[in-house]
Structure formats: C-alpha cells, structure tokens
Design an enzyme around this catalytic site. Structure first.
Site, PDB file in Angstrom:
ATOM      1  N   ASP A   1       0.842  -1.198   0.000  1.00  0.00           N
ATOM      2  CA  ASP A   1       0.000   0.000   0.000  1.00  0.00           C
ATOM      3  C   ASP A   1       0.878   1.249   0.000  1.00  0.00           C
ATOM      4  OD1 ASP A   1      -2.894   1.208   0.892  1.00  0.00           O
ATOM      5  OD2 ASP A   1      -1.253   2.275   1.876  1.00  0.00           O
TER       6      ASP A   1
ATOM      7  N   TYR B   1       2.642  10.074  -0.278  1.00  0.00           N
ATOM      8  CA  TYR B   1       3.772   9.496   0.456  1.00  0.00           C
ATOM      9  C   TYR B   1       5.094   9.787  -0.240  1.00  0.00           C
ATOM     10  CZ  TYR B   1       0.156   6.543   2.700  1.00  0.00           C
ATOM     11  OH  TYR B   1      -0.942   6.076   3.360  1.00  0.00           O
TER      12      TYR B   1
ATOM     13  N   LYS C   1      -3.145   5.867  -3.945  1.00  0.00           N
ATOM     14  CA  LYS C   1      -4.255   6.757  -3.612  1.00  0.00           C
ATOM     15  C   LYS C   1      -4.106   8.115  -4.293  1.00  0.00           C
ATOM     16  CE  LYS C   1      -3.948   4.702   0.988  1.00  0.00           C
ATOM     17  NZ  LYS C   1      -2.504   4.436   0.970  1.00  0.00           N
TER      18      LYS C   1
ATOM     19  N   HIS D   1      -8.134   9.460  -1.345  1.00  0.00           N
ATOM     20  CA  HIS D   1      -7.462   9.450  -0.052  1.00  0.00           C
ATOM     21  C   HIS D   1      -8.311  10.032   1.082  1.00  0.00           C
ATOM     22  CE1 HIS D   1      -3.055   9.228   1.504  1.00  0.00           C
ATOM     23  NE2 HIS D   1      -3.892   8.921   2.449  1.00  0.00           N
TER      24      HIS D   1
ATOM     25  N   ASN E   1       5.718  -9.171  11.901  1.00  0.00           N
ATOM     26  CA  ASN E   1       4.316  -8.789  11.715  1.00  0.00           C
ATOM     27  C   ASN E   1       3.586  -9.767  10.803  1.00  0.00           C
ATOM     28  OD1 ASN E   1       4.633  -6.564  13.370  1.00  0.00           O
ATOM     29  ND2 ASN E   1       4.829  -5.090  11.686  1.00  0.00           N
TER      30      ASN E   1
END
Length: 270
Positions: free
Chosen positions: A44, A49, A71, A104, A236
């Site tokens: 993602d 960003y 996005k 977004h 994770n």
C-alpha cells in the site's frame, strides 16, 4: 487463517499487507522487497507518500506478483484532474494499472468527492485501476456515492486500532459489502506497551504487535502495518499464525475509546 478476501467486484485481495506511509523513497525499494520476501502480497502506498518510485522498484526487484494499492491526493480531486494524477502514479510505480485506486480523503468542504468517484469509475472502465475504493469516508459520504453513482466502493481504508474501533462504521461496511481496511492498525505504536496486550502476548508467546494484527484479521479486516525494521516486517507477517480466543477478543474490545483517534477527523479535514 484466511489469506484473501473476495471484494464486492469479485476480485480476490490479500488481507494482510505492508504499509509504506512515512517510508522515504530511497528506502522504499529495499523494504518492499523485504516485505515481499517475508510473504506479503499486498503493498500500500499513495501519491502523497512520495515513495511510489521506490515502491515500484521494490516490487520489480522482488519479481513476485503482488496486489498494489495507491491513492489520489486531495489536490487532484475533480473530473479534470483525476486521470492525469493516476497516470503520474502509474508512471512512478512503473505499472500499466494498479490493483486498487483510492480517493485518499473526502474533503467535504470542497465537495468534489462525488465527481472524483465518477472519474475513478471511468479509470476502472479504462483498465487503469482493477478495483476502486475510498479512504477515510464516513457513512454519509458513502451513502452519497451510492445514491449519485450507483457504484459502491470495494474498500474503505480507515483509521482503526484497538483504541479506536469505529464499530458503527465497520457494521455499515459489512451491510454494504465494503471491505474495512485498517490504517495505523497498531495505533502508530502507541498501544504496544498496554498491559492488556502484554498479557495476551505472553499467553500466546507472541509480540503485542502480532496480537493486534491478529485481532484485525480475526474480524475479517484487511490490515496494512508499516515498519522500517526488516525484523519487525517479518515478525508482523507471522501474525497470520496467531489464534486468539473469545477472552482475548473481549479484552481487546474493551480497549475502545471514542476519543482514541490519532489522525485527522474526516469531518473536519478540508
């Protein structure tokens, strides 16, 4: 635990992904490659960003097919701006189409999100986005999209973590067939020292982060934890092996706080 979910458009999407918010472009390639090597099949990013170049390079270097989400930023809302913005993202990512393209933020004050959604529908028809969705939309925004376009988003990516569970919105998603995807799923790390999570983690021989990720997954949410640490990225992903019991789920549910929001409120962001 289920690795994939079928969206309301019929496409299968991985539930567990790697988020890249706040990862610099120059570091994104290596970390994305690490994530894919660890097993992640969803990456993602977002135009704001400013790391789409690195993300795309990391995916190509890994040589593995992954689900790629990006996005549309707020400044690029509006019928006349969406396609050009999407094409810039595709060029930076080095792909002909993305798997999922999201608005977004609704930015209600500008009142462009409905025409922007119509432009995303057109992107899907043109083959530039295989699935389309939104991020940070509330019920009223989603109702309006459906009423004015007849097309329901496949995904709504929202702030969601044990301290801010947004149950009413998640219930709405379930009724409408919209997948809930959690951003800042670990509360930006602020929750990981909570003694309740510590007890559950000790009980299962896992880390608090793994417990929280498993809590998202057990509810059928897609979750995109971010880390700049290769060891944590790999750890994770191992949350897929965690099995929480009803007592664990109830204890985490009790952590909910209506004032637990960390990021901006979509109702006031303009």
């Amino acid at each position: 635990m289920t690795l994939n979910v079928t969206l309301n458009d019929g496409r299968e999407m991985p539930l567990l992904g790697f988020g890249t918010w706040q990862i610099p472009d120059e570091e994104a390639s290596g970390l994305v490659e690490t994530a894919i090597g660890a097993g992640y099949r969803l990456i993602d990013t977002a135009s704001i960003y400013r790391n789409e170049n690195g993300v795309g390079a990391g995916i190509r270097a890994a040589g593995e097919g992954v689900w790629l989400t990006t996005k549309l930023w707020n400044d690029d809302q509006g019928t006349d701006r969406v396609r050009a913005a999407a094409e810039r993202s595709l060029k930076r990512l080095g792909v002909e189409a993305v798997d999922l393209y999201l608005i977004h933020w609704p930015v209600s004050a500008r009142d462009l999100y409905v025409e922007t959604w119509q432009a995303l529908i057109a992107l899907g028809d043109a083959g530039l986005a295989r699935s389309i969705g939104v991020s940070n939309f509330n019920e009223e925004h989603l109702d309006r999209l459906e009423a004015e376009t007849g097309v329901i988003p496949a995904v709504n990516q929202i702030e969601l973590h044990p301290a801010f569970q947004q149950r009413a919105l998640c219930d709405y998603h379930a009724r409408k067939g919209i997948l809930t995807q959690s951003w800042s799923p670990l509360g930006q790390g602020s929750l990981l020292g909570d003694e309740r999570l510590g007890r559950i983690a000790a009980k299962h021989g896992r880390t608090p982060a793994q417990i929280v990720i498993a809590w998202h997954l057990d509810q059928g949410f897609s979750v995109i934890p971010k880390s700049g640490n290769p060891e944590r990225i790999r750890a994770n992903y191992e949350a897929l092996q965690v099995r929480l019991d009803d007592e664990d789920m109830a204890e985490i549910e009790a952590m909910d706080d209506p004032k637990g929001r960390i990021g901006p409120d979509p109702q006031v962001l303009s």
